[in-house]
Design an enzyme around this catalytic site. Sequence first.
Site, PDB file in Angstrom:
ATOM      1  N   HIS A 181       0.611   3.920  -8.579  1.00 22.57           N
ATOM      2  CA  HIS A 181      -0.100   3.740  -9.798  1.00 22.57           C
ATOM      3  C   HIS A 181      -0.239   5.289 -10.613  1.00 22.57           C
ATOM      4  CE1 HIS A 181      -1.144  -0.364  -8.987  1.00 22.57           C
ATOM      5  NE2 HIS A 181      -1.590  -0.070  -7.746  1.00 22.57           N
ATOM      6  N   ASN A 204      -0.463  -1.953 -14.529  1.00 25.73           N
ATOM      7  CA  ASN A 204      -1.655  -2.050 -14.621  1.00 25.73           C
ATOM      8  C   ASN A 204      -2.367  -0.652 -15.389  1.00 25.73           C
ATOM      9  OD1 ASN A 204      -1.717  -0.807 -12.298  1.00 25.73           O
ATOM     10  ND2 ASN A 204      -3.609  -1.459 -11.403  1.00 25.73           N
ATOM     11  N   HIS A 240       2.049  -4.942  -0.346  1.00 26.41           N
ATOM     12  CA  HIS A 240       0.859  -4.428   0.499  1.00 26.41           C
ATOM     13  C   HIS A 240       0.597  -5.602   1.345  1.00 26.41           C
ATOM     14  CE1 HIS A 240      -1.335  -5.878  -2.850  1.00 26.41           C
ATOM     15  NE2 HIS A 240      -1.310  -4.801  -3.771  1.00 26.41           N
ATOM     16  N   ASP A 284       0.938   2.387  -2.415  1.00 24.16           N
ATOM     17  CA  ASP A 284       0.090   1.946  -3.227  1.00 24.16           C
ATOM     18  C   ASP A 284      -1.101   2.943  -3.739  1.00 24.16           C
ATOM     19  OD1 ASP A 284      -1.371   0.005  -4.805  1.00 24.16           O
ATOM     20  OD2 ASP A 284      -2.681  -1.040  -3.174  1.00 24.16           O
ATOM     21  N   HIS A 290      -8.701   7.182  -8.172  1.00 24.18           N
ATOM     22  CA  HIS A 290      -9.649   6.816  -8.967  1.00 24.18           C
ATOM     23  C   HIS A 290     -10.734   8.168  -8.780  1.00 24.18           C
ATOM     24  CE1 HIS A 290      -9.056   2.503  -9.423  1.00 24.18           C
ATOM     25  NE2 HIS A 290      -8.809   2.530  -7.949  1.00 24.18           N
ATOM     26  N   GLY A 312      -9.037   1.005  -3.839  1.00 20.94           N
ATOM     27  CA  GLY A 312      -7.866   1.904  -3.842  1.00 20.94           C
ATOM     28  C   GLY A 312      -7.852   3.305  -3.453  1.00 20.94           C
TER      29      GLY A 312
HETATM   30  O1  DOR Z   1      -6.692  -1.090  -3.977  1.00 18.25           O
HETATM   31  C1  DOR Z   1      -5.894  -1.227  -5.048  1.00 18.25           C
HETATM   32  N1  DOR Z   1      -6.048  -0.656  -6.061  1.00 18.25           N
HETATM   33  N2  DOR Z   1      -5.108  -2.284  -4.728  1.00 18.25           N
HETATM   34  C2  DOR Z   1      -4.351  -2.716  -6.180  1.00 18.25           C
HETATM   35  O2  DOR Z   1      -3.786  -3.781  -5.971  1.00 18.25           O
HETATM   36  C3  DOR Z   1      -4.448  -1.971  -7.363  1.00 18.25           C
HETATM   37  C4  DOR Z   1      -5.121  -0.795  -6.934  1.00 18.25           C
HETATM   38  C5  DOR Z   1      -5.576   0.131  -8.295  1.00 18.25           C
HETATM   39  O3  DOR Z   1      -4.587  -0.016  -9.124  1.00 18.25           O
HETATM   40  O4  DOR Z   1      -6.614   0.815  -8.294  1.00 18.25           O
END
Ligand code: DOR
Length: 457
Positions: free
Chosen positions: A80, A112, A250, A323, A327, A342
Amino acid sequence: MQPVSGAALELGGQCDSTTVMVFTIKGGRVVDPANGCDAVGDVHVDGERVADRPGGATEAAVIDAAGLIVCPGLIDMHVHLREPGGEHKETIETGTQAAAAGGFATVACMPNTSPVMDSVETIQLVRQRAKEAGYATVLPIAAITVGRGGRDVVDMASLCDAGAVAFSDDGDGVEDDDVMLEAFRLAAQLDAVIIQHCEYKALSAGGVMHAGEVADRLGLPGLDPRSEEAMIERDIRLVRETGARYHIAHVSTAKAVELVRRAKAEGLPVTTEVCPHHLLLTHEACANRDPNTKMHPPLRSAADVEACLTGLADGSIDCIATDHAPHAAEEKSRGFLKAPPGIVGLETSLALAIEAVVASGRLSWADLIQRMCHRPAEILGLPSPSLGAGQRADITLIDPELQWEIDPAGMHSRSRNMPFAGWRVTGKAVATVVGGQLVYLDAAQSSRACGLISRLN
Ligand code: DOR
C-alpha cells in the site's frame, strides 16, 4: 576512490534517471534460478540491461560483491503506497525508497487510495508519480468494483490497457456472489488476475484480533477464521466455473492453506501469498495490546503459522508478500480497538523471511528468491526475472551474514508501525539496482562500490 559519505549515498538515484551506468558486480554468489545458476561470478550491467562482458568504451565501475548474494531484483506483489490521498502515511516516493532499501526492485500497489484506483485517470496518475519519484518499478493494481463498493465491476479492459497489472478490492473482499461471478468472467476473458482479500464482514465484523483463547483472555472481540476460509471456498467454486486466474491475498489459516493445496491438485489456476508476520508471530504477540500487532487478517494460532510455513515450503503457498500497510503514529496510538489494521513490511521482509524459512532450513536461498521474485512475476504476468545477458538489470545484493537490529526510526517509510522493533535479525539487502540504476546502497557498504558511487554523485 572518492571519500564517500553514507547518508548522501544511501539512495543513489531514481530509476527513471537517464544517466547510463556501466558497471560490474564482481565476485558475488550469483543466485539466478532461471539460468540454473548458484555460483560465484560477475554480473555486468550496461545501461538498462545485463551484459555478457564488462562495458567497453566506458571504464566500468565495480561493486565488490564478495560474500554477497547477487540475485534478480525482488518483487513485492502486495503493498500500500497510499498515494493519492493518504500521503500522511506514505507517498510513492517514500514507499519506493522503503522498497529499494528492502531489496525490492518492483512493487505492485493496492487501490485502496483516495480516490480509489478504479479509473484510467488514477492508474495513469500513480504510474506518472512513480516515474517521477519512484525508486522502484510500481505496478498499479486496480479495484475490482467501482469505489471498492462491492457492487459494480470496473471497466477491466480499459484499466488493463492503462497499465493495471491485476484487480483487487484489498482491505475488503467482494462479498456478493453475482458481482464476483461477473468479475471472474471478465477477468477470464482478459486473462487478468483477481487478487482477493478474503473476508466476509458478516463473520468478522467487530473483530480486532484472531478469535481464540488470547482474544478471550484479553476480552477483545475476535475475528473468526471462517470469514477468510468461507470466501476462499466460494471463490474456488467460481474459479472452477469461469477458469479465471485467482490469487488469494495474505493467506493466514491452516484450512485456507489446505483449500489452496487442493485447488492446485485439481489443476485450478489458484495461487496465494503469505506475509512474513504470519510466518513468525502468533496471536500471543497481541497479548500486550500493542496496536502494531493488529492487522487484517490477524496474527493467528501456532497451528496456523506452522501450516503457512509448511505450505510455503511445499509450494502450496506460491510467494511471500509484505502487505506493507503504513499508518501514521497518531492513528496507531488510538488503542487496539480503534487503531487501523496493518503494519509496514518492505524494509524487514527479507530478513524476516530469511529467519522464518532459510535459517530454519525449510527453504534454500534459491527457493526463497523464487518465492520473493520469480513466482510473483509469474502470477502478475511479468517477464521471467533473470540475470542472463540482455535481461533488464533489476538486481538485488544481499549480505546473508549481516546482523542488524530492526529500528523503526531508521526506516525510509513515512510510517513506522511494526511489531518487530528491537528484533536482532541476520541478512539484509545492501544494494538494489533498478533498470541499471543503483537506487539503494546501504551506507555501510559504500566502499564496495567506489567507482560507481562517484559517478552517481
Ligand atoms: O491490515 C491490513 N491493512 N490489511 C489489509 O488488507 C489492508 C491494509 C491497509 O490498507 O491498511
